[in-house]
Write a protein that holds these residues in place. Structure first.
Motif, PDB file in Angstrom:
ATOM      1  N   THR A   1      26.674  18.926 -49.074  1.00 38.11           N
ATOM      2  CA  THR A   1      27.857  18.473 -49.363  1.00 38.11           C
ATOM      3  C   THR A   1      28.045  16.847 -49.341  1.00 38.11           C
ATOM      4  OG1 THR A   1      28.246  19.228 -47.189  1.00 38.11           O
ATOM      5  CG2 THR A   1      28.350  20.413 -48.140  1.00 38.11           C
ATOM      6  N   ALA A   2      29.166  16.331 -49.354  1.00 37.55           N
ATOM      7  CA  ALA A   2      29.645  15.316 -49.240  1.00 37.55           C
ATOM      8  C   ALA A   2      30.728  15.103 -48.898  1.00 37.55           C
ATOM      9  CB  ALA A   2      30.018  14.072 -50.575  1.00 37.55           C
ATOM     10  N   SER A   3      31.104  14.090 -48.150  1.00 31.28           N
ATOM     11  CA  SER A   3      32.034  13.705 -46.843  1.00 31.28           C
ATOM     12  C   SER A   3      33.719  14.215 -47.627  1.00 31.28           C
ATOM     13  CB  SER A   3      31.982  12.256 -45.934  1.00 31.28           C
ATOM     14  OG  SER A   3      31.589  11.729 -46.730  1.00 31.28           O
ATOM     15  N   TYR A   4      33.826  13.405 -48.184  1.00 34.13           N
ATOM     16  CA  TYR A   4      35.422  13.135 -49.779  1.00 34.13           C
ATOM     17  C   TYR A   4      35.503  14.044 -49.454  1.00 34.13           C
ATOM     18  CZ  TYR A   4      39.700  11.713 -51.447  1.00 34.13           C
ATOM     19  OH  TYR A   4      40.535  11.521 -51.532  1.00 34.13           O
ATOM     20  N   GLN A   5      34.158  14.984 -50.135  1.00 36.36           N
ATOM     21  CA  GLN A   5      34.995  16.375 -50.673  1.00 36.36           C
ATOM     22  C   GLN A   5      34.638  17.368 -50.225  1.00 36.36           C
ATOM     23  OE1 GLN A   5      30.489  16.122 -53.565  1.00 36.36           O
ATOM     24  NE2 GLN A   5      31.778  16.782 -54.729  1.00 36.36           N
ATOM     25  N   ILE A   6      34.516  17.467 -48.235  1.00 38.41           N
ATOM     26  CA  ILE A   6      34.823  18.627 -48.139  1.00 38.41           C
ATOM     27  C   ILE A   6      35.698  17.673 -46.711  1.00 38.41           C
ATOM     28  CG2 ILE A   6      32.857  19.845 -48.838  1.00 38.41           C
ATOM     29  CD1 ILE A   6      31.653  19.074 -45.500  1.00 38.41           C
ATOM     30  N   GLU A   7      36.120  17.221 -46.115  1.00 37.95           N
ATOM     31  CA  GLU A   7      35.999  16.547 -45.018  1.00 37.95           C
ATOM     32  C   GLU A   7      38.284  16.775 -45.164  1.00 37.95           C
ATOM     33  OE1 GLU A   7      35.088  13.373 -43.720  1.00 37.95           O
ATOM     34  OE2 GLU A   7      32.684  13.635 -43.411  1.00 37.95           O
ATOM     35  N   GLY A   8      38.481  16.346 -45.685  1.00 40.36           N
ATOM     36  CA  GLY A   8      39.891  16.395 -45.644  1.00 40.36           C
ATOM     37  C   GLY A   8      40.075  15.141 -44.515  1.00 40.36           C
ATOM     38  N   ALA A   9      41.310  15.918 -44.219  1.00 42.13           N
ATOM     39  CA  ALA A   9      41.392  14.869 -42.716  1.00 42.13           C
ATOM     40  C   ALA A   9      41.406  13.617 -42.993  1.00 42.13           C
ATOM     41  CB  ALA A   9      40.594  15.218 -41.306  1.00 42.13           C
ATOM     42  N   TYR A  10      41.992  12.602 -44.307  1.00 39.28           N
ATOM     43  CA  TYR A  10      42.101  11.609 -44.140  1.00 39.28           C
ATOM     44  C   TYR A  10      42.511  10.559 -43.426  1.00 39.28           C
ATOM     45  CZ  TYR A  10      46.323  10.735 -46.894  1.00 39.28           C
ATOM     46  OH  TYR A  10      47.753   9.876 -46.757  1.00 39.28           O
ATOM     47  N   GLN A  11      43.210  11.349 -42.363  1.00 32.40           N
ATOM     48  CA  GLN A  11      43.406   9.874 -41.967  1.00 32.40           C
ATOM     49  C   GLN A  11      43.826   9.929 -40.303  1.00 32.40           C
ATOM     50  OE1 GLN A  11      48.029  10.123 -43.378  1.00 32.40           O
ATOM     51  NE2 GLN A  11      47.614   7.560 -44.136  1.00 32.40           N
ATOM     52  N   GLU A  12      43.085  10.962 -39.886  1.00 33.75           N
ATOM     53  CA  GLU A  12      42.740  11.543 -38.911  1.00 33.75           C
ATOM     54  C   GLU A  12      41.863  10.802 -37.422  1.00 33.75           C
ATOM     55  OE1 GLU A  12      43.187  15.305 -38.645  1.00 33.75           O
ATOM     56  OE2 GLU A  12      42.475  16.080 -37.017  1.00 33.75           O
ATOM     57  N   ASP A  13      42.012  11.010 -36.243  1.00 37.65           N
ATOM     58  CA  ASP A  13      41.071  10.006 -35.425  1.00 37.65           C
ATOM     59  C   ASP A  13      40.965   8.553 -36.139  1.00 37.65           C
ATOM     60  OD1 ASP A  13      40.725  11.727 -33.810  1.00 37.65           O
ATOM     61  OD2 ASP A  13      39.840  12.578 -34.903  1.00 37.65           O
ATOM     62  N   GLY A  14      41.288   7.459 -36.535  1.00 36.56           N
ATOM     63  CA  GLY A  14      41.172   6.481 -37.079  1.00 36.56           C
ATOM     64  C   GLY A  14      40.217   6.044 -38.386  1.00 36.56           C
ATOM     65  N   ARG A  15      40.328   7.566 -38.817  1.00 38.71           N
ATOM     66  CA  ARG A  15      39.502   6.304 -40.014  1.00 38.71           C
ATOM     67  C   ARG A  15      40.382   5.918 -41.017  1.00 38.71           C
ATOM     68  NH1 ARG A  15      40.276   8.726 -45.643  1.00 38.71           N
ATOM     69  NH2 ARG A  15      38.134   9.144 -46.909  1.00 38.71           N
ATOM     70  N   GLY A  16      39.747   4.826 -42.557  1.00 34.39           N
ATOM     71  CA  GLY A  16      40.654   4.005 -42.824  1.00 34.39           C
ATOM     72  C   GLY A  16      40.834   4.663 -44.310  1.00 34.39           C
ATOM     73  N   LEU A  17      40.787   3.506 -45.489  1.00 34.55           N
ATOM     74  CA  LEU A  17      41.253   4.279 -46.648  1.00 34.55           C
ATOM     75  C   LEU A  17      39.791   3.677 -47.462  1.00 34.55           C
ATOM     76  CD1 LEU A  17      45.013   3.667 -47.504  1.00 34.55           C
ATOM     77  CD2 LEU A  17      43.547   6.078 -46.792  1.00 34.55           C
ATOM     78  N   SER A  18      39.787   4.796 -48.505  1.00 33.77           N
ATOM     79  CA  SER A  18      38.401   4.410 -49.011  1.00 33.77           C
ATOM     80  C   SER A  18      38.657   4.312 -50.589  1.00 33.77           C
ATOM     81  CB  SER A  18      37.313   5.796 -48.711  1.00 33.77           C
ATOM     82  OG  SER A  18      37.884   6.677 -50.086  1.00 33.77           O
ATOM     83  N   ILE A  19      37.903   3.653 -51.532  1.00 37.23           N
ATOM     84  CA  ILE A  19      38.196   3.866 -53.008  1.00 37.23           C
ATOM     85  C   ILE A  19      38.647   5.094 -53.611  1.00 37.23           C
ATOM     86  CG2 ILE A  19      37.242   1.224 -53.209  1.00 37.23           C
ATOM     87  CD1 ILE A  19      34.573   3.366 -54.582  1.00 37.23           C
ATOM     88  N   TRP A  20      37.844   6.267 -53.315  1.00 39.88           N
ATOM     89  CA  TRP A  20      38.334   7.569 -53.372  1.00 39.88           C
ATOM     90  C   TRP A  20      39.664   7.782 -52.893  1.00 39.88           C
ATOM     91  CZ3 TRP A  20      37.325  10.702 -57.321  1.00 39.88           C
ATOM     92  CH2 TRP A  20      36.661   9.983 -58.239  1.00 39.88           C
TER      93      TRP A  20
END
Ligand code: GCO
Length: 448
Positions: free
Chosen positions: A16-35
């Protein structure tokens, strides 16, 4: 009926790959990615889907690990999201981001599954893209710093490390064709990006050795198998260019420290130069422990002036096709792996992705009878066995994917999982292909 037994130590896994499965895109301090930027831009992704929630594996990873355990795999390939570790690409480490992967890694190890980590599966921190992304050589230093933090945090727990996933996609698909983030359409930029990613790969490998990190390190290229439609010299040359665009352009620098000269000339005629700095070629060709190969398809090409970048048109020869419209070409897997050995020597090979997209239907009793996908797997397993018998050092196979997930520009419509994801409830339901693979693993092979 014949029995095909796989070597006892053959590594079966899923990916699998992170952006494809994880969600929680703003959780626990995650920054934004190009995706995040790309998928939030209307019109870039089918249905304007995005990875904000995806399969919610950020919260449901334990369920995913249970599915893996029940499947019986020895290994699981997943990627780390750089913007969870460095929200701005550089600077302070976000411990909470590392903690998430600590939980995942520990859960895998507790389940007896070897974690295989990809450092870069396309989610570049947007802050770095704002400064030019992979076309800016400062991104190489930022990547090596990020790699170092992750190496140190997980040293001893990870058996296999993969620096980059599919540098062709990172460069040409994303910066020349423009179908993936950041969505540029500039050939020179794509060639620069490919080059810088390969330098970053080499520098990360050097750092890995310098730190004495345990485990093995390699990279993953997506190879295709293009053959000439006829023996006419112009068809042979055109098909070769098309193949080299995916294969030699990445494999030669990785193993030989050179670019294929006929391709360099071809690009030069289009006004594009490869910008090599002193030491780059040596860095890119650092010895690695294995090569990861993602294989999905192949085909036949013939010369046609003005067709695509390489004056090559694809000829339809009656292959079955998946729901992605990709040719099903299991023989191509045999051929491409044989070619890797012939051309690059006895490097251990892992198929780090192979799999198929088909339309799935969830039945009332929560089953998915994905006969075509199971057949696709079977046909490719047969070729894996055949290539091992012929002496190619194929050591493992990771099915793409454990579960249906965010299929990049295709959004959620295109399903590749052996487990069905219900995107409304986020429930997971193993498909028939899952049970097929489970049996192959349990039996150590298959009857054909
Ligand atoms: C790739 C990526 C995967 C894809 C898969 C199906 O190969 O493009 O590694 O993330 O989802 O290949 O397209």
């Amino acid at each position: 009926m014949a029995r095909l037994d796989f070597p006892k130590d053959f590594v079966w896994g899923t990916a699998t790959a992170s952006y494809q499965i994880e969600g929680a895109y703003q959780e626990d301090g995650r920054g934004l990615s190009i995706w995040d930027t790309f998928s939030h831009t209307p019109g870039k992704v089918v249905n304007n889907d995005n990875g904000d929630v995806a399969c919610d594996s950020y919260h449901r990873y334990e369920e995913d690990v249970a599915l893996l355990k029940n499947l019986g795999v020895k290994a699981y390939r997943f990627s780390i999201a750089w913007p969870r570790i460095f929200p701005q690409g550089t600077g302070e480490v976000n411990e909470k981001g590392l903690d998430y992967y600590r939980r995942v890694v520990d859960a895998l190890i507790a389940a007896g599954i070897e974690p295989c980590v990809t450092l870069y599966h396309w989610d570049l921190p947007q802050a770095l893209q704002d400064k030019g992304g992979w076309a800016n050589r400062d991104t190489i230093d930022a990547f090596v710093k990020y790699a170092e933090v992750v190496f140190k945090a997980f040293d001893g727990k990870i058996k296999q490390w993969i620096t980059f996933n599919e540098t062709w996609c990172v460069s040409f698909l994303s910066n020349y064709i423009g179908a993936h983030a950041p969505g540029n359409t500039d050939l020179q930029l794509a060639v620069d990006v490919a080059h810088n990613c390969m330098v970053a790969h080499g520098q990360a490998v050097k750092k890995f050795r310098e730190l004495g990190v345990k485990g093995q390190i390699g990279t993953t290229h997506n190879l295709y198998w293009y053959e000439p439609y006829s023996t006419k010299p112009e068809d042979v040359a055109a098909a070769h260019r098309n193949r080299a665009y995916y294969n030699e352009w990445f494999m030669d620098p990785t193993f030989k420290g050179t670019y294929p000269p006929f391709m360099v000339d071809w690009f030069r005629e289009k006004g594009v130069e490869v910008k090599i700095q002193p030491g780059d070629l040596e860095t890119m060709s650092q010895p690695i422990d294995f090569i990861g190969i993602n294989f999905y398809s192949g085909g036949f090409g013939r010369y046609k002036k003005g067709e695509g970048l390489f004056d090559c048109e694809e000829v339809q020869v009656g292959f079955d096709r998946t729901f992605m419209d990709w040719n099903v070409y299991p023989d191509g897997l045999y051929k491409v792996l044989s070619w890797v050995k012939e051309e690059y020597g006895d490097i251990p090979i892992y198929i780090t992705e192979n799999g198929a997209c088909y339309e799935d239907e969830l039945t009332a009793d929560k089953r998915v009878h994905d006969v075509l996908r199971a057949e696709y797997y079977k046909k490719h397993f047969i070729q894996c066995h055949r290539v091992i018998e012929s002496g190619v050092p194929l050591k493992g196979y990771f099915a793409w994917s454990l579960l249906d997930n965010f299929e990049w520009a295709e959004g959620y419509k295109k399903r590749f999982g052996i487990v069905y994801t219900n995107y409304e409830t986020l429930e997971r339901h193993p498909k028939d292909s899952y049970y097929f693979i489970q049996k192959v693993i349990a039996d150590g092979g298959l009857d054909v």
